[in-house]
Write a protein that holds these residues in place. Structure first.
Motif, PDB file in Angstrom:
ATOM      1  N   MET A  43     -15.446 -63.107   8.018  1.00  0.00           N
ATOM      2  CA  MET A  43     -14.150 -62.479   8.284  1.00  0.00           C
ATOM      3  C   MET A  43     -13.029 -63.425   7.893  1.00  0.00           C
ATOM      4  O   MET A  43     -13.139 -64.645   8.053  1.00  0.00           O
ATOM      5  CB  MET A  43     -14.035 -62.144   9.776  1.00  0.00           C
ATOM      6  CG  MET A  43     -12.724 -61.508  10.194  1.00  0.00           C
ATOM      7  SD  MET A  43     -12.644 -61.163  11.993  1.00  0.00           S
ATOM      8  CE  MET A  43     -12.360 -62.832  12.639  1.00  0.00           C
ATOM      9  N   GLU A  57     -19.127 -57.647   3.994  1.00  0.00           N
ATOM     10  CA  GLU A  57     -20.320 -56.976   4.466  1.00  0.00           C
ATOM     11  C   GLU A  57     -21.443 -57.055   3.440  1.00  0.00           C
ATOM     12  O   GLU A  57     -21.207 -56.963   2.234  1.00  0.00           O
ATOM     13  CB  GLU A  57     -20.029 -55.505   4.757  1.00  0.00           C
ATOM     14  CG  GLU A  57     -19.204 -55.267   6.003  1.00  0.00           C
ATOM     15  CD  GLU A  57     -19.141 -53.804   6.380  1.00  0.00           C
ATOM     16  OE1 GLU A  57     -18.897 -53.507   7.557  1.00  0.00           O
ATOM     17  OE2 GLU A  57     -19.336 -52.939   5.500  1.00  0.00           O
ATOM     18  N   PRO A  98     -21.354 -56.801   8.777  1.00  0.00           N
ATOM     19  CA  PRO A  98     -20.354 -57.845   8.613  1.00  0.00           C
ATOM     20  C   PRO A  98     -20.983 -59.237   8.719  1.00  0.00           C
ATOM     21  O   PRO A  98     -21.761 -59.503   9.643  1.00  0.00           O
ATOM     22  CB  PRO A  98     -19.382 -57.604   9.772  1.00  0.00           C
ATOM     23  CG  PRO A  98     -19.576 -56.168  10.142  1.00  0.00           C
ATOM     24  CD  PRO A  98     -21.041 -55.906   9.918  1.00  0.00           C
ATOM     25  N   LEU A 154     -15.816 -56.880  17.779  1.00  0.00           N
ATOM     26  CA  LEU A 154     -16.529 -57.892  17.010  1.00  0.00           C
ATOM     27  C   LEU A 154     -15.564 -58.930  16.460  1.00  0.00           C
ATOM     28  O   LEU A 154     -15.825 -60.138  16.542  1.00  0.00           O
ATOM     29  CB  LEU A 154     -17.303 -57.245  15.857  1.00  0.00           C
ATOM     30  CG  LEU A 154     -18.053 -58.211  14.926  1.00  0.00           C
ATOM     31  CD1 LEU A 154     -19.079 -59.037  15.704  1.00  0.00           C
ATOM     32  CD2 LEU A 154     -18.721 -57.451  13.787  1.00  0.00           C
ATOM     33  N   ALA A 155     -14.438 -58.473  15.927  1.00  0.00           N
ATOM     34  CA  ALA A 155     -13.461 -59.416  15.382  1.00  0.00           C
ATOM     35  C   ALA A 155     -12.921 -60.336  16.471  1.00  0.00           C
ATOM     36  O   ALA A 155     -12.722 -61.542  16.240  1.00  0.00           O
ATOM     37  CB  ALA A 155     -12.321 -58.661  14.706  1.00  0.00           C
ATOM     38  N   LEU A 207     -10.545 -53.699   8.339  1.00  0.00           N
ATOM     39  CA  LEU A 207     -11.024 -53.456   9.693  1.00  0.00           C
ATOM     40  C   LEU A 207     -10.345 -52.225  10.274  1.00  0.00           C
ATOM     41  O   LEU A 207      -9.191 -51.914   9.960  1.00  0.00           O
ATOM     42  CB  LEU A 207     -10.738 -54.653  10.605  1.00  0.00           C
ATOM     43  CG  LEU A 207     -11.776 -55.789  10.623  1.00  0.00           C
ATOM     44  CD1 LEU A 207     -11.881 -56.429   9.249  1.00  0.00           C
ATOM     45  CD2 LEU A 207     -11.413 -56.820  11.672  1.00  0.00           C
ATOM     46  N   PHE A 244     -13.443 -57.880   6.564  1.00  0.00           N
ATOM     47  CA  PHE A 244     -14.837 -58.289   6.727  1.00  0.00           C
ATOM     48  C   PHE A 244     -15.471 -58.410   5.345  1.00  0.00           C
ATOM     49  O   PHE A 244     -15.125 -57.659   4.421  1.00  0.00           O
ATOM     50  CB  PHE A 244     -15.642 -57.236   7.503  1.00  0.00           C
ATOM     51  CG  PHE A 244     -15.546 -57.320   9.005  1.00  0.00           C
ATOM     52  CD1 PHE A 244     -15.386 -58.536   9.657  1.00  0.00           C
ATOM     53  CD2 PHE A 244     -15.664 -56.168   9.772  1.00  0.00           C
ATOM     54  CE1 PHE A 244     -15.322 -58.598  11.044  1.00  0.00           C
ATOM     55  CE2 PHE A 244     -15.602 -56.208  11.147  1.00  0.00           C
ATOM     56  CZ  PHE A 244     -15.431 -57.447  11.786  1.00  0.00           C
ATOM     57  N   ASP A 262     -12.628 -49.614  15.541  1.00  0.00           N
ATOM     58  CA  ASP A 262     -14.000 -49.813  16.007  1.00  0.00           C
ATOM     59  C   ASP A 262     -14.492 -51.242  15.776  1.00  0.00           C
ATOM     60  O   ASP A 262     -15.533 -51.631  16.340  1.00  0.00           O
ATOM     61  CB  ASP A 262     -14.947 -48.850  15.282  1.00  0.00           C
ATOM     62  CG  ASP A 262     -14.738 -47.400  15.699  1.00  0.00           C
ATOM     63  OD1 ASP A 262     -14.081 -47.181  16.741  1.00  0.00           O
ATOM     64  OD2 ASP A 262     -15.202 -46.501  14.981  1.00  0.00           O
ATOM     65  N   ASP A 263     -13.755 -52.019  14.983  1.00  0.00           N
ATOM     66  CA  ASP A 263     -14.166 -53.386  14.667  1.00  0.00           C
ATOM     67  C   ASP A 263     -13.511 -54.431  15.564  1.00  0.00           C
ATOM     68  O   ASP A 263     -13.801 -55.625  15.443  1.00  0.00           O
ATOM     69  CB  ASP A 263     -13.816 -53.717  13.209  1.00  0.00           C
ATOM     70  CG  ASP A 263     -14.498 -52.803  12.216  1.00  0.00           C
ATOM     71  OD1 ASP A 263     -15.730 -52.664  12.310  1.00  0.00           O
ATOM     72  OD2 ASP A 263     -13.792 -52.227  11.360  1.00  0.00           O
TER      73      ASP A 263
END
Length: 274
Positions: free
Chosen positions: A190, A182, A187, A148-149, A141, A180, A144-145
């Motif tokens: 996790m 993907e 994604p 979402l995480a 990650l 992640f 920028d993730d």
């Protein structure tokens, strides 16, 4: 038995080193939480409990508010001393979590009314059997993730019926531990791991959380991303462990197929009174 508190996380780690090394799996969360705090993680407040008998550590616990009191393995006399000390402080935790017999003993000795939140299993990796044949790939990650995480951490906590006051901070505190899974750049699952805890016999790594949104479940993605995180830590840890909900046969089956086996039961209790 004598109960005292350590002044900070580093002192707690030093003072409980031999005690934790004698049972590195069941004391892992004590070590990983303290390690996280020593590395800069912060909570509303942190209290580090040490129970001593004849100059040796007989038990340990910690309370990082707003979370539950976390207890390590100890005998009934040490559990009673811990309960008495917390009662004398005039404080009451929102819950108790730890080895089943210890969590129940501390609560009973303190006179707290409890309700079971979850019965967990503690699993340890034997021979690793990596997941195979699952479409997609794992990736680390980046910044920028985080959004979402963090959303997935919040949903993970909701599914587990637990409280996570700041999911974003939880992700940022150990961003490099997360992976992640993907599929076509999207994604779908996790997993991460807690800070590794060092012992003379080698480091212990605890996998978790593992989360797959409902629309992507039953595709093997949780097994694949867990497998990726395990593969990542195996070069740095001699023992790999995780916790799973005893009432969830699906997740238990996933982990057992990867080579994990149950070694202990853990109780997670809400304190409801008095």
């Amino acid at each position: 038995m004598e109960l005292r508190t350590s002044p900070d996380a580093r002192a707690f780690l030093a003072e409980t080193a031999a005690y934790r090394a004698a049972d590195p799996v069941r004391t892992n969360v004590l070590g990983s939480v303290a390690t996280g705090v020593a590395q800069g993680r912060r909570y509303e407040s942190e209290t580090w409990y040490v129970v001593e008998h004849d100059g040796a550590v007989a038990g340990a616990a910690l309370w990082t508010e707003p979370y539950r009191l976390l207890v390590g393995p100890m005998d009934a006399a040490a559990a009673d001393a811990l309960a008495a000390g917390i009662l004398a402080s005039g404080r009451r935790p929102p819950g108790v979590i730890g080895p089943s017999e210890v969590a129940h003993r501390v609560a009973a000795s303190a006179g707290w009314v409890t309700a079971p939140r979850m019965r967990e299993r503690l699993l340890v990796l034997g021979e690793f059997v990596p997941a195979a044949g699952v479409p997609g790939e794992a990736r680390a990650l980046g910044e920028d993730d985080v959004d979402l995480a963090a959303d997935w951490m919040r949903r993970f906590a909701e599914d587990a019926g637990t409280f996570l006051p700041d999911p974003r901070e939880s992700v940022l505190a150990r961003l490099d531990s997360f992976r992640f899974w993907e599929v076509d750049g999207v994604p779908v699952s996790m997993a991460g791991h807690a800070p590794l805890v060092d012992y003379p016999g080698g480091a212990v790594a605890r996998i978790g959380p593992v989360y797959t949104p409902a629309e992507h479940r039953r595709q093997g993605y949780a097994a694949a991303v867990t497998s990726a995180v395990v593969a990542d830590v195996l070069g740095r840890a001699s023992t790999v462990m995780l916790y799973t909900d005893a009432a969830n046969p699906t997740s238990n089956g996933v982990y057992e197929r990867l080579g994990f086996a149950v070694v202990a039961e853990v109780a997670d209790l809400d304190v409801t009174g008095p």
